[in-house]
Design a protein around this motif. Structure first.
Motif, PDB file in Angstrom:
ATOM      1  N   GLY A  24     -69.443 -79.557 -47.255  1.00  0.00           N
ATOM      2  CA  GLY A  24     -69.220 -80.087 -45.801  1.00  0.00           C
ATOM      3  C   GLY A  24     -70.298 -79.556 -44.932  1.00  0.00           C
ATOM      4  N   PRO A  25     -69.690 -79.184 -43.799  1.00  0.00           N
ATOM      5  CA  PRO A  25     -70.714 -78.852 -42.784  1.00  0.00           C
ATOM      6  C   PRO A  25     -71.450 -77.332 -42.925  1.00  0.00           C
ATOM      7  N   GLY A  26     -70.839 -76.538 -44.056  1.00  0.00           N
ATOM      8  CA  GLY A  26     -71.553 -75.459 -44.251  1.00  0.00           C
ATOM      9  C   GLY A  26     -72.858 -75.682 -44.902  1.00  0.00           C
ATOM     10  N   LEU A  27     -72.888 -76.639 -45.605  1.00  0.00           N
ATOM     11  CA  LEU A  27     -74.002 -76.926 -46.264  1.00  0.00           C
ATOM     12  C   LEU A  27     -75.129 -77.177 -45.370  1.00  0.00           C
ATOM     13  N   ALA A  28     -74.794 -77.807 -44.194  1.00  0.00           N
ATOM     14  CA  ALA A  28     -75.823 -78.188 -43.026  1.00  0.00           C
ATOM     15  C   ALA A  28     -76.282 -76.630 -42.293  1.00  0.00           C
ATOM     16  N   LEU A  29     -75.208 -75.941 -42.138  1.00  0.00           N
ATOM     17  CA  LEU A  29     -75.384 -74.439 -41.358  1.00  0.00           C
ATOM     18  C   LEU A  29     -76.426 -73.709 -42.659  1.00  0.00           C
ATOM     19  N   ALA A  30     -76.230 -73.809 -43.777  1.00  0.00           N
ATOM     20  CA  ALA A  30     -77.214 -73.038 -44.655  1.00  0.00           C
ATOM     21  C   ALA A  30     -78.552 -73.508 -44.634  1.00  0.00           C
ATOM     22  N   ILE A  31     -78.858 -74.918 -44.574  1.00  0.00           N
ATOM     23  CA  ILE A  31     -80.089 -75.572 -44.279  1.00  0.00           C
ATOM     24  C   ILE A  31     -80.472 -74.993 -43.057  1.00  0.00           C
ATOM     25  N   ALA A  32     -79.792 -75.082 -42.133  1.00  0.00           N
ATOM     26  CA  ALA A  32     -80.545 -74.840 -40.893  1.00  0.00           C
ATOM     27  C   ALA A  32     -80.777 -73.350 -40.756  1.00  0.00           C
ATOM     28  N   GLU A  33     -80.026 -72.599 -41.082  1.00  0.00           N
ATOM     29  CA  GLU A  33     -80.375 -71.057 -41.345  1.00  0.00           C
ATOM     30  C   GLU A  33     -81.506 -70.827 -42.193  1.00  0.00           C
ATOM     31  N   ALA A  34     -81.739 -71.467 -43.342  1.00  0.00           N
ATOM     32  CA  ALA A  34     -83.091 -71.140 -44.147  1.00  0.00           C
ATOM     33  C   ALA A  34     -84.142 -71.723 -43.308  1.00  0.00           C
ATOM     34  N   ALA A  35     -84.050 -72.943 -42.528  1.00  0.00           N
ATOM     35  CA  ALA A  35     -85.088 -73.340 -41.977  1.00  0.00           C
ATOM     36  C   ALA A  35     -85.595 -72.464 -40.784  1.00  0.00           C
ATOM     37  N   GLN A  36     -84.383 -71.761 -40.021  1.00  0.00           N
ATOM     38  CA  GLN A  36     -84.906 -70.864 -39.002  1.00  0.00           C
ATOM     39  C   GLN A  36     -85.644 -69.549 -39.608  1.00  0.00           C
ATOM     40  N   ALA A  37     -85.167 -69.156 -40.663  1.00  0.00           N
ATOM     41  CA  ALA A  37     -85.841 -67.999 -41.256  1.00  0.00           C
ATOM     42  C   ALA A  37     -87.049 -68.252 -42.130  1.00  0.00           C
ATOM     43  N   TYR A  53     -77.285 -89.532 -43.875  1.00  0.00           N
ATOM     44  CA  TYR A  53     -76.922 -89.538 -42.583  1.00  0.00           C
ATOM     45  C   TYR A  53     -75.913 -88.634 -41.769  1.00  0.00           C
ATOM     46  N   ARG A  54     -74.852 -88.077 -42.679  1.00  0.00           N
ATOM     47  CA  ARG A  54     -74.203 -87.034 -42.392  1.00  0.00           C
ATOM     48  C   ARG A  54     -74.815 -85.898 -42.389  1.00  0.00           C
ATOM     49  N   LEU A  55     -75.663 -85.603 -43.194  1.00  0.00           N
ATOM     50  CA  LEU A  55     -76.385 -84.270 -43.274  1.00  0.00           C
ATOM     51  C   LEU A  55     -77.109 -84.239 -41.813  1.00  0.00           C
ATOM     52  N   GLN A  56     -77.884 -85.493 -41.611  1.00  0.00           N
ATOM     53  CA  GLN A  56     -78.763 -85.303 -40.438  1.00  0.00           C
ATOM     54  C   GLN A  56     -77.941 -85.109 -39.042  1.00  0.00           C
ATOM     55  N   ASP A  57     -76.537 -85.557 -39.107  1.00  0.00           N
ATOM     56  CA  ASP A  57     -75.918 -85.401 -37.968  1.00  0.00           C
ATOM     57  C   ASP A  57     -75.596 -84.116 -37.553  1.00  0.00           C
ATOM     58  N   GLU A  58     -75.031 -83.497 -38.838  1.00  0.00           N
ATOM     59  CA  GLU A  58     -74.743 -81.891 -38.880  1.00  0.00           C
ATOM     60  C   GLU A  58     -75.961 -81.059 -38.535  1.00  0.00           C
ATOM     61  N   LEU A  59     -77.022 -81.372 -39.104  1.00  0.00           N
ATOM     62  CA  LEU A  59     -78.207 -80.416 -38.809  1.00  0.00           C
ATOM     63  C   LEU A  59     -78.538 -80.455 -37.428  1.00  0.00           C
ATOM     64  N   GLY A  60     -78.529 -81.702 -36.884  1.00  0.00           N
ATOM     65  CA  GLY A  60     -78.595 -81.817 -35.689  1.00  0.00           C
ATOM     66  C   GLY A  60     -77.856 -81.060 -34.492  1.00  0.00           C
ATOM     67  N   PHE A  61     -76.673 -80.644 -35.172  1.00  0.00           N
ATOM     68  CA  PHE A  61     -75.881 -79.540 -34.256  1.00  0.00           C
ATOM     69  C   PHE A  61     -76.389 -78.294 -34.412  1.00  0.00           C
ATOM     70  N   PHE A  62     -76.773 -77.928 -35.623  1.00  0.00           N
ATOM     71  CA  PHE A  62     -77.070 -76.638 -36.177  1.00  0.00           C
ATOM     72  C   PHE A  62     -78.542 -75.943 -35.719  1.00  0.00           C
ATOM     73  N   LEU A  63     -79.392 -77.006 -35.858  1.00  0.00           N
ATOM     74  CA  LEU A  63     -80.804 -76.610 -35.801  1.00  0.00           C
ATOM     75  C   LEU A  63     -81.044 -76.505 -34.248  1.00  0.00           C
TER      76      LEU A  63
END
Length: 107
Positions: A24-37, A53-63
């Motif tokens: 779920g959205p935890g995957l997008a959060l994990a990817i966003a954290e990895a991208a920031q680090a 597209y779902r992942l893109q929307d969720e990443l847009g929130f976390f990145l």
């Protein structure tokens, strides 16, 4: 309050690592954290266009806004079909390919 998953850092180029990622959205959060680090690009591959597209929307929130998010859409045409991909899809793919060399960090 800031939510952190505390995942292991991404490996250096040429090496590999494994970790279990949340659903779920935890995957997008994990990817966003990895991208920031990570000091480079992070590649996220989805199994289908709906998930992408779902992942893109969720990443847009976390990145954060300073990290670019590029989407390279599927052509939605099989290689042996006699159809051409829709022009909007081709334009989106070309735009992502054009922006990729200028992106030093992001997803």
């Amino acid at each position: 309050m800031t939510l952190r998953l505390n995942l292991p850092p991404l490996p250096d180029a040429g090496s590999a690592a494994e970790c279990t990622l949340p659903d779920g959205p935890g995957l997008a959060l994990a990817i966003a954290e990895a991208a920031q680090a990570h000091n480079g690009l992070v590649l996220a591959i989805a199994t289908n266009e709906q998930q992408a597209y779902r992942l893109q929307d969720e990443l847009g929130f976390f990145l954060p806004r300073e990290l670019p998010l590029l989407h390279f859409p599927d052509t939605e045409v099989l290689p042996y079909d006699q159809f051409s991909p829709h022009q909007e899809l081709l334009s989106a793919r070309l735009d992502a390919l054009h922006r990729l060399p200028q992106s030093k960090r992001g997803v």
